[in-house]
Enzyme design. Sequence first.
Site, PDB file in Angstrom:
ATOM      1  N   GLU A  51      34.431  -9.341   4.994  1.00  0.00           N
ATOM      2  CA  GLU A  51      34.748 -10.769   5.053  1.00  0.00           C
ATOM      3  C   GLU A  51      36.257 -10.896   5.038  1.00  0.00           C
ATOM      4  O   GLU A  51      36.923 -10.442   4.104  1.00  0.00           O
ATOM      5  CB  GLU A  51      34.129 -11.513   3.864  1.00  0.00           C
ATOM      6  CG  GLU A  51      32.625 -11.678   4.002  1.00  0.00           C
ATOM      7  CD  GLU A  51      31.977 -12.540   2.915  1.00  0.00           C
ATOM      8  OE1 GLU A  51      30.775 -12.798   3.013  1.00  0.00           O
ATOM      9  OE2 GLU A  51      32.686 -12.947   1.962  1.00  0.00           O
ATOM     10  N   ASP A  62      38.545 -22.265  -4.116  1.00  0.00           N
ATOM     11  CA  ASP A  62      39.042 -20.991  -4.620  1.00  0.00           C
ATOM     12  C   ASP A  62      39.822 -21.141  -5.909  1.00  0.00           C
ATOM     13  O   ASP A  62      40.542 -22.115  -6.109  1.00  0.00           O
ATOM     14  CB  ASP A  62      39.934 -20.332  -3.558  1.00  0.00           C
ATOM     15  CG  ASP A  62      39.104 -19.753  -2.424  1.00  0.00           C
ATOM     16  OD1 ASP A  62      38.301 -18.847  -2.712  1.00  0.00           O
ATOM     17  OD2 ASP A  62      39.239 -20.217  -1.282  1.00  0.00           O
ATOM     18  N   TYR A 177      24.737 -16.300   1.625  1.00  0.00           N
ATOM     19  CA  TYR A 177      25.712 -15.983   0.582  1.00  0.00           C
ATOM     20  C   TYR A 177      25.334 -16.819  -0.628  1.00  0.00           C
ATOM     21  O   TYR A 177      25.500 -18.024  -0.636  1.00  0.00           O
ATOM     22  CB  TYR A 177      27.105 -16.352   1.092  1.00  0.00           C
ATOM     23  CG  TYR A 177      28.284 -15.997   0.192  1.00  0.00           C
ATOM     24  CD1 TYR A 177      28.284 -16.262  -1.179  1.00  0.00           C
ATOM     25  CD2 TYR A 177      29.426 -15.422   0.749  1.00  0.00           C
ATOM     26  CE1 TYR A 177      29.372 -15.955  -1.974  1.00  0.00           C
ATOM     27  CE2 TYR A 177      30.532 -15.112  -0.043  1.00  0.00           C
ATOM     28  CZ  TYR A 177      30.498 -15.373  -1.399  1.00  0.00           C
ATOM     29  OH  TYR A 177      31.578 -15.083  -2.181  1.00  0.00           O
TER      30      TYR A 177
END
Lengths: 269, 404
Positions: A51, A62, A177
């Site tokens: 990734e 994030d 995911y």
Amino acid sequence: MTMNRIDQRFAALKAQSRRALIPYITAGDPAPQHTVGFMHACVDAGADVLELGVPFSDPMADGPVIQKACERALKQGTRMADVLDMVATFRDTDQTTPVVLMGYLNPIERMGYDTFAQRAREAGVDGVLMVDMPPEEGAEIAPLFAEHGLRSIFLLAPTTSPTRAATICAHGEGYLYYVSLKGVTGAASLDVEAVERQLAPIREMTDLPLCVGFGIRDGETAAAVGRVADGVIVGSALVSRIAENADHPEAIPAALKAVLGDMRDALDR
Amino acid sequence: MTKFSDLTRLPDAQGHFGPYGGRFVSETLSFALEELEKAYMSLRDDADFQAEFDRDLAHYVGRPSPLYHAERWSQKIGGAQIWLKREDLNHTGAHKINNTIGQALLAKKSGKPRVIAETGAGQHGVATATVAARLGLKCEIYMGAEDVERQKLNVYRMRLLGAEVHPVESGSRTLKDAMNEALRDWVTNVDDTFYIIGTVAGPHPYPAMVRDFTAVIGREAREQSLAQIGRLPDALVACVGGGSNAIGLFYPFIEDEDVAMVGVEAGGDGVETGRHAAPLTANAPSGVLHGNRTYLMSDASGQVSDTHSISAGLDYPGVGPEHALWKDVGRVSYVAANDEAVLEAFRELTRIEGIMPALESAHALAHAKVMAAAMRPDQHIVINLSGRGDKDIHTVAKLDGLEF
């Protein structure tokens, strides 16, 4: 859909009863000329899928580790076009390891979805995971990606309702995911039992490989998650090593290999 | 062109205003937004909830706010009659409280003990801290480190009210970065936390919900115009950052085709210099940030641009998605006022009417002044005076070479 590298890789892993090891690094961190070398180092250490983070000015999902990686990469001028060039260069010597671009939608929106999809395919990208593109908003975008053979990878979270999970499974391609915890990347450690509990109903809905990310730091957590998932995704633990060695990047490949090597061994044990 | 009556039926079920809006968020937040949407949709039509909201607006906020005829200023300009919708007279000094009252009631009804908010100039932070104090909710505010510096007074106000203020050091250290940080907090604490977004941006249902809570401004202004002017005004003018005060004023007039509407963005040093915060005026390309698609200032590679404005509250690279649609269909025109003209308007209203406007609101004044001069004395402009200028005294004094 023809098989692409992601599908082929997971089919092979399944045949061998092995778990996928999926490292994440931010492209261009600490500087663009190092990224392709880091990608090869990850593969040497046993990575099955890569990734590659596309740096963005506003990485809302994030934590500080990847935020700072984005800042370092952007400061060095890394943009989407550069990231695609990196993948193309990586493909000169590695035609088999799948590469997934991970990031936020706006750089693709600005390039234009069709243009992006075409250029990504030419560069050798296999899948796209845009954190801020849930399947509902991807309804018009994902088909454009599919036309160019790109898989749209979607997220599942502990807060995903069964109804949403069904929608996501129906739209998902390549792999799913599973975000192991409520929080941003690089947050606290995960609860393997909870993950196992939450993956069970999802297994009933889909044949796609279920990979788990967020909170995987070392061989031990990787192995624990590997027992309940088809793959483990490791990001902040690697990006921290890059940050620590940003001033002497020649040391980074070995540092990445050390982290990933432990995980590979633990997963294969 | 879209019929203007169609505009009142938006957003669609997915939260889209034409090509704009939507819910571009990471998966962890999807469920919280679905729950919020459900809670809001059921309470929106709930008579008890509306009654409680109206009661708070009347007795806590002090509504209705007056519609004031700025006669001396109108005379000096020598054109149209200027009317000020006095949101500066609300409790906490700006229109922001209308929305925070509504969202805090929702938070309480949803059983969430903790609220968070982003803030630029600090007005939304103060309004959130205020309602949190009143309802006994734990409150944490995210504010860009640069804004913490230029809005010290509001930071201290929030702390006095019991809120924790987190200066945000990432990115450009302004409003957009505060919103990033608030979203990170929300994704981490989504079980017990209600995110009170302060403008008509963010993921669905925020743009619609904030609009609805703020539209009391326009409903009152419409009635007051009929009563005081004897008819609807010829034009409405409001400043636009994210665009909540403008939507609050405009929305109830959207089907009144004879009422012109002008949104005034932050021109900074001038739109032509690139140092501004005026995505609509500059025709910025569409982009995705903070959960919605809209006009967004970003570079050719999609990195979000740093913005510039003398007013922290307008210093934002995007704009509410409904404004984006209103621009495209031609219902509202969007222009920019530069810092210099804004300061002049700030001083002028203060000296001529004895009303000190927020620098944000002074953008609307600066443009309305130009408009009024080209209109007849029997025409009428209603300006949303969205906030008072006390918080900006330090900024203006600094330009005058004074430090306190």
